[in-house]
Design a protein around this motif. Structure first.
Motif, PDB file in Angstrom:
ATOM      1  N   ARG A  36      -3.124   5.632  -9.704  1.00 22.98           N
ATOM      2  CA  ARG A  36      -2.901   4.732  -8.563  1.00 22.98           C
ATOM      3  C   ARG A  36      -3.328   3.298  -8.894  1.00 22.98           C
ATOM      4  NH1 ARG A  36      -2.192   4.975  -3.056  1.00 22.98           N
ATOM      5  NH2 ARG A  36      -3.085   3.211  -1.917  1.00 22.98           N
ATOM      6  N   LYS A  37      -4.459   3.134  -9.568  1.00 22.69           N
ATOM      7  CA  LYS A  37      -4.937   1.780  -9.901  1.00 22.69           C
ATOM      8  C   LYS A  37      -3.944   1.059 -10.800  1.00 22.69           C
ATOM      9  CE  LYS A  37      -9.922   2.543  -9.441  1.00 22.69           C
ATOM     10  NZ  LYS A  37     -11.237   2.539 -10.156  1.00 22.69           N
TER      11      LYS A  37
ATOM     12  N   ALA B 132       2.940   6.261  -7.107  1.00 23.06           N
ATOM     13  CA  ALA B 132       1.878   6.926  -7.864  1.00 23.06           C
ATOM     14  C   ALA B 132       2.036   8.440  -7.751  1.00 23.06           C
ATOM     15  CB  ALA B 132       0.504   6.491  -7.370  1.00 23.06           C
TER      16      ALA B 132
ATOM     17  N   TYR C 280      -0.933   0.113  -8.670  1.00 17.62           N
ATOM     18  CA  TYR C 280      -1.309  -0.977  -7.762  1.00 17.62           C
ATOM     19  C   TYR C 280      -1.332  -2.319  -8.496  1.00 17.62           C
ATOM     20  CZ  TYR C 280      -4.046  -3.958  -4.678  1.00 17.62           C
ATOM     21  OH  TYR C 280      -4.466  -5.002  -3.897  1.00 17.62           O
TER      22      TYR C 280
ATOM     23  N   LYS D 116       0.825  -1.205   0.000  1.00 22.42           N
ATOM     24  CA  LYS D 116       0.000   0.000   0.000  1.00 22.42           C
ATOM     25  C   LYS D 116       0.862   1.259   0.000  1.00 22.42           C
ATOM     26  CE  LYS D 116      -3.594   2.410   2.649  1.00 22.42           C
ATOM     27  NZ  LYS D 116      -4.449   2.367   3.866  1.00 22.42           N
TER      28      LYS D 116
ATOM     29  N   VAL E 159       2.783   1.772  -3.342  1.00 23.00           N
ATOM     30  CA  VAL E 159       1.891   2.275  -4.393  1.00 23.00           C
ATOM     31  C   VAL E 159       1.642   3.775  -4.211  1.00 23.00           C
ATOM     32  CG1 VAL E 159      -0.462   2.182  -5.298  1.00 23.00           C
ATOM     33  CG2 VAL E 159       0.790   0.062  -4.845  1.00 23.00           C
ATOM     34  N   THR E 160       1.381   4.184  -2.985  1.00 25.20           N
ATOM     35  CA  THR E 160       1.119   5.603  -2.701  1.00 25.20           C
ATOM     36  C   THR E 160       2.325   6.463  -3.074  1.00 25.20           C
ATOM     37  OG1 THR E 160      -0.387   5.046  -0.897  1.00 25.20           O
ATOM     38  CG2 THR E 160       0.536   7.269  -0.912  1.00 25.20           C
TER      39      THR E 160
END
Length: 295
Positions: free
Chosen positions: A276-277, A269, A280, A262, A265-266
Motif C-alpha cells: 500500500r505504501k 493495492a 500511495y 485514498k 490506493v486501496t
C-alpha cells in the motif's frame, strides 16, 4: 601443523572462523582440522554437537560455549584472552560461523580492538542450496530466518516492493520444517502461486532432497509429505514479463479519474498485491504531477 603464515605460539592473539560440515562429516578441510587441534580453545554453540565432530577426527581440545544467549557477556573475557596472545577457533554447530549463526559481535569487537581475524572457508547451506536450485546465482540475497507471525508477511511485502523498484535477485532463507508450509503459503500470497521456488532439505546428508517448482506445487507436496531436517528456501527472481510496476501508472491514472486518492490506493493495492505504501507514493506523485500541469 600451524596455520599457514601464522605461528600458533606468537604473542599476538588470533580469532579464526572455521567452517564445519553441514551434514557429512567428511566435508571439512585439512586446515580446519589443524586449527581445531592447535588453537588454545574452540568457541562453539553446543559442546555436544562439536564433541561429535572432534571425536570423529580424534581431536582433543578445550571447548567454550558461545551462542546467542551468552555472546555479549563473554566478550570482555574473550577479548582479554585474545590480547594475551590466545588463539581461538570459532565454529558453529554446522556450516560457516557468523553466517546466520553466533559470532558477529565477537568478530566486530575483535576488529575494533585491532585483533587479527581470519577465516577458513568451507560448507555453507545457503550457497549449496543456491548452486543446486538452478536459479541465477547473482545477484543473491540471503535473509536469515523469516520473521514469525504477522511480521512474516510484512517482511515479504517489503521485498515485493523492492522488486517493483528494481530489485531482481534470487532470495534465500533458512526455515524450520514445521513453519515451511506456512512460509510457502505467505510467499504465494505476496509473490503469486506461480513464482518459482526451491526447497533444499538435508543437504549433503544421506536423504538430501532439492525440490523445485511453482510455490503452489511445493505447497501441495509439503502438505502431503511432512518436511524433515534442515531447510533452505530460495525464491527465484521475478520473471521478465512480471511488469506490474509498468502497468501501475496507467491503472492509477484511470482510477484517479473516478476515485479519491485514498480509495484508488486501496483498490489498486488490493488488486495488484503491491504494498500500500508503494502504491500511495506512486499515486501521490501522479496526483501532484497532474495538479501542476493543470495550473
Amino acid at each position: 601443523m600451524p596455520l599457514p603464515g601464522k605461528d600458533l605460539t606468537a604473542s599476538n592473539g588470533l580469532l579464526v572462523l572455521v567452517a564445519t560440515p553441514i551434514g557429512n562429516l567428511a566435508d571439512i578441510s585439512a586446515r580446519a582440522l589443524d586449527t581445531l587441534r592447535n588453537a588454545n580453545s574452540i568457541l562453539c554453540e553446543d559442546t555436544r554437537v562439536t564433541s561429535k565432530l572432534l571425536r570423529h577426527y580424534g581431536i582433543t581440545n578445550t571447548l567454550l560455549t558461545l551462542h546467542d544467549h551468552n555472546e555479549e557477556e563473554r566478550l570482555s573475557f574473550l577479548l582479554t584472552e585474545l590480547k594475551k596472545g590466545k588463539i581461538f577457533a570459532l565454529i558453529s554447530d554446522a556450516g560457516t560461523p557468523v553466517f546466520s549463526d553466533p559470532g558477529y559481535r565477537l568478530v566486530r569487537a575483535a576488529l575494533q580492538n585491532d585483533i587479527k581475524v581470519t577465516a577458513l572457508p568451507g560448507p555453507n547451506a545457503a550457497i549449496t542450496a543456491l548452486v543446486l536450485s538452478g536459479f541465477p546465482p547473482a545477484p543473491f540475497m540471503f535473509l536469515g530466518f523469516p520473521p514469525r507471525g504477522e511480521a512474516r508477511k510484512s517482511h515479504f511485502v517489503m521485498l515485493k516492493a523492492a522488486e517493483q523498484t528494481g530489485l531482481k535477485a534470487t532470495l534465500s532463507w533458512y526455515e524450520s520444517p514445521r513453519r515451511l508450509v506456512g512460509t510457502l503459503e505467505t510467499l504465494a500470497e505476496v509473490f503469486g502461486p506461480d513464482r518459482e521456488a526451491s526447497v533444499g532439505r538435508e543437504l549433503t546428508k544421506l536423504y538430501e532432497e532439492v525440490r523445485r517448482g511453482p510455490l503452489s506445487t511445493l505447497i501441495s507436496h509439503f502438505k502431503e509429505t511432512d518436511p524433515r531436517g534442515e531447510i533452505t528456501l530460495l525464491l527465484a527472481p521475478a520473471a521478465e514479463d512480471d511488469n506490474k510496476e509498468q502497468d501501475l501508472e496507467p491503472l492509477l491514472l484511470k482510477t484517479l479519474k473516478t476515485h479519491s486518492l485514498k480509495d484508488a490506493v486501496t483498490l489498486i493495492a488490493g488488486s495488484t498485491n503491491l504494498p500500500r505504501k508503494f502504491v500511495y507514493k506512486k499515486a501521490l506523485a501522479l496526483s501532484q504531477k497532474n495538479t501542476t500541469k493543470a495550473e
